[in-house]
Design an enzyme around this catalytic site. Structure first.
Site, PDB file in Angstrom:
ATOM      1  CG  ASN A  12     -32.155 -24.073  16.852  1.00  0.00           C
ATOM      2  OD1 ASN A  12     -31.712 -24.266  17.988  1.00  0.00           O
ATOM      3  ND2 ASN A  12     -31.399 -23.640  15.858  1.00  0.00           N
ATOM      4  CG  HIS A  53     -28.768 -24.185  19.811  1.00  0.00           C
ATOM      5  ND1 HIS A  53     -29.213 -23.100  19.100  1.00  0.00           N
ATOM      6  CD2 HIS A  53     -28.268 -23.679  20.962  1.00  0.00           C
ATOM      7  CE1 HIS A  53     -28.994 -21.999  19.789  1.00  0.00           C
ATOM      8  NE2 HIS A  53     -28.428 -22.316  20.930  1.00  0.00           N
ATOM      9  CG  ASP A  65     -21.244 -22.374  23.985  1.00  0.00           C
ATOM     10  OD1 ASP A  65     -21.075 -21.772  25.055  1.00  0.00           O
ATOM     11  OD2 ASP A  65     -22.372 -22.622  23.512  1.00  0.00           O
ATOM     12  CD  GLU A  82     -27.280 -23.394  15.671  1.00  0.00           C
ATOM     13  OE1 GLU A  82     -28.422 -23.764  15.966  1.00  0.00           O
ATOM     14  OE2 GLU A  82     -26.906 -22.212  15.798  1.00  0.00           O
TER      15      GLU A  82
HETATM   16  C1  GLP Z   1     -26.791 -19.756  23.254  1.00  0.00           C
HETATM   17  C2  GLP Z   1     -25.838 -20.684  23.999  1.00  0.00           C
HETATM   18  C3  GLP Z   1     -26.545 -21.905  24.536  1.00  0.00           C
HETATM   19  C4  GLP Z   1     -27.810 -21.490  25.242  1.00  0.00           C
HETATM   20  C5  GLP Z   1     -28.743 -20.819  24.290  1.00  0.00           C
HETATM   21  C6  GLP Z   1     -30.063 -20.378  24.926  1.00  0.00           C
HETATM   22  O1  GLP Z   1     -26.922 -20.070  21.924  1.00  0.00           O
HETATM   23  N1  GLP Z   1     -24.724 -21.105  23.205  1.00  0.00           N
HETATM   24  O2  GLP Z   1     -25.672 -22.612  25.397  1.00  0.00           O
HETATM   25  O3  GLP Z   1     -28.434 -22.605  25.829  1.00  0.00           O
HETATM   26  O4  GLP Z   1     -28.094 -19.654  23.796  1.00  0.00           O
HETATM   27  O5  GLP Z   1     -29.914 -19.137  25.529  1.00  0.00           O
HETATM   28  P1  GLP Z   1     -30.920 -18.492  26.543  1.00  0.00           P
HETATM   29  O6  GLP Z   1     -30.711 -19.224  27.838  1.00  0.00           O
HETATM   30  O7  GLP Z   1     -30.488 -17.060  26.653  1.00  0.00           O
HETATM   31  O8  GLP Z   1     -32.269 -18.661  26.000  1.00  0.00           O
END
Ligand code: GLP
Length: 248
Positions: free
Chosen positions: A135, A137, A67, A142
């Site tokens: 959540n 995702h 992304d 989402e």
């Molecule tokens: C973002 C990214 C996701 C990631 C998520 C969790 O929203 N787009 O790909 O998995 O955050 O992030 P973290 O690993 O910092 O908890």
């Protein structure tokens, strides 16, 4: 799903490294699907060390990322393009032309999505690394995103923007409102998926993904239908799981 429970974040990162290393050794020109967020940073540190020790090389490896934010220049320090260069690409022997991320900096975003989707059609991931949002995702898919979705533009939820404000001077107003993300179908197309889950804050999401209903309300639960998923989860994130699911 194969579930590997590790003692802590460091052990989770090392286990993830070993899994990716084995793919890179078996197929030196493999396609790696990569993710941002804080969770995979330890894995990336291990990959950097692996290149330094001559255990692995990225010389023939190609990457696709999940992304990217919309309307954030690639040069911005919080773009996922910058993140990946800072945390991994600048420190390993990958060729710049083998690096692929969705393009969200400017232009016609629908066209940018279509182009990335076309690219993914030609570049099926040998292994896709994922983190998970609180959540449930994955990427920026989402809750209530269709399991059939391909690369698309998303409006980020207030919660996700709040979670990510820590990267934008702790001000939610600085966090972009949209992103381009691989869809859930693009993730499911990977030959293998490895999802990294760390910390008590992810325990509920891990439970919903692994033991909850396979339903778009928890996007990561789509993985219940994938034939080759490895969950690498530390003890703090695994506290809510039924013991019978844990096969170390
Ligand atoms: C973002 C990214 C996701 C990631 C998520 C969790 O929203 N787009 O790909 O998995 O955050 O992030 P973290 O690993 O910092 O908890």
């Amino acid at each position: 799903m194969k579930i590997i429970v590790t003692k802590d974040y460091a052990e989770m990162s090392k286990k993830a490294y070993e899994l990716i290393r084995d793919v890179m050794l078996a197929k030196p020109n493999c396609i790696l699907g990569l993710a941002t967020g804080s969770t995979p940073i330890g894995l990336y540190d291990n990959l950097i060390a692996g290149v330094k020790n001559n255990e692995i090389t990225f010389k023939n490896v190609k990457t696709v990322n999940l992304d990217e934010y919309v309307n954030l220049p690639r040069a911005h320090k919080e773009s996922y393009f910058s993140f990946m260069h800072e945390k991994l690409f600048n420190k390993v022997d990958i060729l710049e032309e083998n690096i692929n991320l969705p393009f969200g900096a400017f232009g016609d975003m629908n066209k940018n999505c279509d182009e990335y989707n076309e690219l993914l059609g030609k570049m099926r991931q040998d292994i896709q690394v994922l983190g998970i949002g609180g959540n449930g995702h994955i990427g920026f898919n989402e809750p209530n995103t269709s399991f059939k979705s391909v690369t698309h533009i998303v409006d980020l939820t207030e919660n996700t923007r709040k979670d990510n404000a820590r990267f934008f001077e702790n001000d939610v107003d600085n966090v972009p409102t949209q992103a381009i993300t691989m869809g859930i179908q693009n993730i499911m197309d990977a030959k293998c998926v490895i999802i990294l889950i760390s910390g008590a804050g992810k325990a509920a999401a891990a439970k919903a993904m692994i033991e909850g209903a396979c339903d778009p309300i928890c996007p990561a639960s789509a993985l219940q239908n994938h034939k080759n998923v490895i969950v690498v989860i530390d003890e703090a994130a695994a506290t809510l799981l039924n013991k019978k699911n844990l096969n170390n």
